[in-house]
Write an enzyme that holds these catalytic residues in place. Structure first.
Site, PDB file in Angstrom:
ATOM      1  N   CYS A  69      45.085  48.254  43.542  1.00 52.67           N
ATOM      2  CA  CYS A  69      44.969  46.580  43.720  1.00 52.67           C
ATOM      3  C   CYS A  69      45.469  46.306  43.215  1.00 52.67           C
ATOM      4  CB  CYS A  69      43.753  46.131  44.538  1.00 52.67           C
ATOM      5  SG  CYS A  69      43.131  47.812  45.352  1.00 52.67           S
ATOM      6  N   HIS A 106      38.174  38.944  42.428  1.00 57.10           N
ATOM      7  CA  HIS A 106      38.306  40.619  42.692  1.00 57.10           C
ATOM      8  C   HIS A 106      37.823  39.783  43.998  1.00 57.10           C
ATOM      9  CE1 HIS A 106      40.798  43.854  43.275  1.00 57.10           C
ATOM     10  NE2 HIS A 106      39.598  44.185  42.975  1.00 57.10           N
ATOM     11  N   HIS A 122      40.649  42.246  52.109  1.00 57.71           N
ATOM     12  CA  HIS A 122      41.377  42.534  50.748  1.00 57.71           C
ATOM     13  C   HIS A 122      43.292  43.417  51.051  1.00 57.71           C
ATOM     14  CE1 HIS A 122      42.395  44.972  47.259  1.00 57.71           C
ATOM     15  NE2 HIS A 122      41.626  45.401  46.753  1.00 57.71           N
TER      16      HIS A 122
END
Lengths: 351, 401
Positions: free
Chosen positions: B162, B295, B330
């Site tokens: 990620c 994040h 996400h």
């Protein structure tokens, strides 16, 4: 201020007896492909219980990485840089099989975690307890030269003392079957050492892992990394111009190169792209490496290991010499590899 | 850093919209892109919301408009659409020499492979499947976008879970700084796939409700799909062609948490080091940061760990912070680039975007994010965090030009 970059440790796991050596201990011949690596004993490197759960790709990558560090006498590199064309395919295949067979009814968290492409670089960081820079490149034939270029910037320009750079790719039954459909492989069996004479289209499939320690300081017998480039090319590739982009900054001309390793794989159409090397380097020894390791996305990392070995030991196995001498020492080696005529890797070593 | 690295163009496609302007509008107007799954044919579609780009293959193909649609996966099409917008916004010609492409993806072309996989093994592969053989690796989309835009020379793909596209931006900045390239298109693309939905379902970290990052009651993440790219240029190149700078990449760092294969360390050691080293590379101190795009996935583990790392770094002087994953979900390999684009928009609009749906602070790190989008903020430096499996931590700093 640019620092010079030295390879102070290298390790390759391949279908050949290459592990924990600086030269091949003989040449292994195979009558059929895909070629599989000779997996070394992991004793003394990693906890065997942890290794048993690792995919073959991660196991060979981790072993090659730890062995390269050991040979360089380094335990804490300032950068960990891995390359793979498709390294987590074992876990991806397991997860996909499960997903398709159960229509998403059965959970498989371990295979999903393993399908993360940076799992090898992450495992290396865990093994070394390293908070250092940690990258993973996947660009088919450009994967490894991308990683090497990164390491070259880290050590040469960004003040990192040691960078660990390497690659790992495995061949699986599914990958082999899938890429039959894209015409990547030779259909009929062929002896690996005779593959360059084969008229059938395609290459022989292989696999391997190779890691290198880049250091801003030389050590006894270290080989200098003079340049690396990853070049995506549409249409014809001009090897002369491309080689000059590495040779010129190193203050060298094509005549300085006395050894050239070419990524010939036995697909006659693809191999024509290497023809220009003969005229461009008329005095140099020309050699190949893919008959030893097979074709895979990061095969050029094994090509760099062969070139490193030749500069270190002064000789090339006669079985892979296409033109010129196999002994007597070499000073400057160029590795040129392309994947499917598009991805051109160039790496330049000196001593 | 002595040589400024400029962002001269950007492009994005996400659940918020198909271009940069519509994404900025949604952020400013607090319109989330998270909703019920209507496009992806997954068994779990009733269970979880997601942030889908509500376009089918042919519609997306028409929007991205490659010369031929043959072999184009969803990840590649999303990437092409956003990369074209970034290039047009910057006003560069990608065929110029010393112009490169660094892209990122985690799932690559899995959206096709997961449905066609077994057909690849047939003796006679039907054409529907044959065109997608060998397109599932993350390198495929990068090669296709490069070929379509006429980019030759340095192209590569980074896949570090990620943090992938944040790392693509960092590599691009380093390539510009080293003088190897004059301009580079950097970013990432990830399409939603059954593979990733089922994978995160297997890990039991998907929220059945729209996600609530940094909230005490958070119950996991929502997945999204997106592609985002920025064009980075050297000062010399930008001024020679009289281009305009949207912002600068002022600092960056990548570290490893070296704690666990997937989980973050309780105190966020890797995250702390990444933020600290990014500040150092920019020559800034924590007090210089005017907004943090965290994040903030909404998982118990990430937000606790990142929250503690942020508290350690900023102490009592924490600037406004928020997770824009409350808008986009996400987006995995694309998320770092999506949030770099949003950080640039924050600088352009003087806005700190809302961390939607926040109610109660976490007991382990009592932090209150931006609850309603703040306008008229004099922002100078924005810190953006991207963390991934394998302990991978990246922080970028975007600054006003």
């Amino acid at each position: 201020m640019k620092a010079r970059i030295h390879i102070t440790g290298a390790s390759a796991i391949s279908p050949q007896p290459s592990f924990d050596r600086e030269a091949l201990d003989g040449i292994a011949a195979y009558d059929a492909h895909p070629l599989h690596v000779i997996m070394p004993d992991i004793a003394g490197y990693v906890d065997p219980i942890r290794v048993r759960r690792m995919t073959r790709s991660n196991r060979m990558g981790l072993l090659a990485a730890l062995n390269a560090l050991k040979r360089a006498g380094i335990d804490s590199p300032g950068a960990i840089i891995a390359a793979t064309g498709d390294g987590c395919k074992e876990s991806v295949e397991r997860f996909l099989d499960n997903l398709i067979d159960s229509d998403e009814a059965i959970e498989s968290p371990t295979a999903f975690i393993g399908s993360t492409h940076n799992s090898l670089a992450g495992l290396i960081a865990l093994a070394l307890k390293s908070n250092a820079y940690n990258y993973t490149y996947l660009q088919r034939g450009l994967s490894f030269p991308s990683a090497l270029l990164d390491g070259l910037m880290q050590v040469g320009e960004e003040g990192v003392r040691h960078a660990l750079v390497g690659a790992a790719d495995v061949i699986t039954a599914d990958f082999f079957r899938t890429h039959r459909a894209s015409g990547l492989w030779k259909e009929r069996p062929v002896r690996n050492l005779d593959v360059l004479q084969s008229a059938d289209p395609g290459a022989i499939a292989g696999e391997g892992a190779a890691f290198f320690v880049l250091d801003s300081e030389p050590t006894a017998g270290s080989v200098e990394l003079l340049g690396a480039d990853a070049c995506f090319s549409i249409g014809d590739h001009d090897l002369g111009a491309h080689a000059s982009s590495l040779l010129d900054p190193a203050g060298m001309a094509t005549g300085s190169v006395d050894l050239v390793f070419l990524g010939l794989n036995g697909d006659q159409e693809e191999d024509r792209a290497y023809e220009s090397a003969r005229a461009l380097f008329p005095e140099a020894t020309l050699a190949c490496f893919k008959p030893l390791c097979g074709e895979y996305y990061t095969a050029n990392a094994f090509g760099l290991w062969m070139a490193w070995s030749a500069l270190r030991t002064g000789s090339v196995p006669p079985e892979v010499v296409l033109r010129g001498r196999s002994t007597g020492g070499f000073r400057t080696a160029l590795v040129h590899d392309h994947f499917q005529l598009k991805d051109h890797a160039l790496m330049l070593l000196g001593r | 850093m002595n040589h400024p690295i400029h962002i001269s163009g950007m492009g994005i496609i996400s659940a918020l919209g198909h271009d940069a302007a519509s994404n900025a509008d949604a952020l400013l107007e607090e319109r989330t892109g998270i909703s019920a799954i209507t496009r992806l044919r997954t068994r779990h579609r009733e269970l979880y919301p997601a942030a889908e780009v509500k376009l089918g293959h042919m519609e997306l193909g028409a929007l991205a408009a490659p010369a031929s649609l043959r072999g184009w996966t969803r990840t590649a099409l999303l990437g092409l659409k956003a990369a074209k917008e970034a290039v047009a916004d910057a006003g560069i010609d990608p065929r110029w020499p010393r112009t490169g492409l660094v892209s990122a993806s985690t799932a690559g072309g899995m959206d096709r492979a997961e449905n066609l996989y077994r057909q690849y093994f047939l003796d006679e592969v039907p054409d529907e499947a044959a065109q997608y053989v060998g397109t599932h690796d993350p390198g495929d989309h990068t090669e296709r976008i490069a070929a379509e835009l006429g980019i030759t020379g340095f192209i590569t793909t980074i896949s570090t879970a990620c943090s992938s596209s944040a790392n693509a931006i960092m590599l691009g900045a380093r390539l510009i700084r080293s003088g190897r390239l004059d301009a580079v298109i950097v970013g990432g693309s990830d399409a939603l796939s059954r593979f990733t939905v089922h994978g995160f379902h297997s890990l039991m970290i998907l929220d059945r409700e729209p996600c609530r990052p940094f909230d005490a009651a958070r119950a996991g993440l929502n997945l999204g799909e997106a592609a985002a790219y920025v064009v980075l240029e050297s000062e010399a190149h930008l001024s020679a062609r009289k281009g305009r700078s949207l912002a600068r990449i002022a600092g960056f760092a990548n570290t490893n948490d070296a704690f666990h294969v997937t989980a973050s360390s309780p105190n966020g050691d890797g995250a702390y080091l990444a933020m600290q080293q990014a500040l150092r590379s920019a020559g800034l101190s924590p007090g210089d940061i005017s907004y943090v795009n965290v994040h903030g996935t909404g998982t118990h583990n990430n937000d606790g760990s990142e929250g503690r790392a942020v508290m350690r770094l900023f102490g009592d002087a924490l600037p406004p912070f928020s997770s824009t994953k409350t808008f986009t979900g996400h987006t995995l390999g694309a998320s770092g680039a999506v949030e770099a684009v949003f950080s640039t928009m924050a600088l352009q609009h003087g806005a700190c975007f809302a961390n939607l749906r926040f109610q109660h602070a976490m007991p382990e790190a009592a932090l209150t994010p931006v609850i309603r989008t703040l306008r008229g903020q004099p922002l100078r430096h924005v810190l953006s965090n991207s963390f991934g499996f394998g302990g991978n931590n990246t922080s970028l700093i975007m600054s006003v030009t």
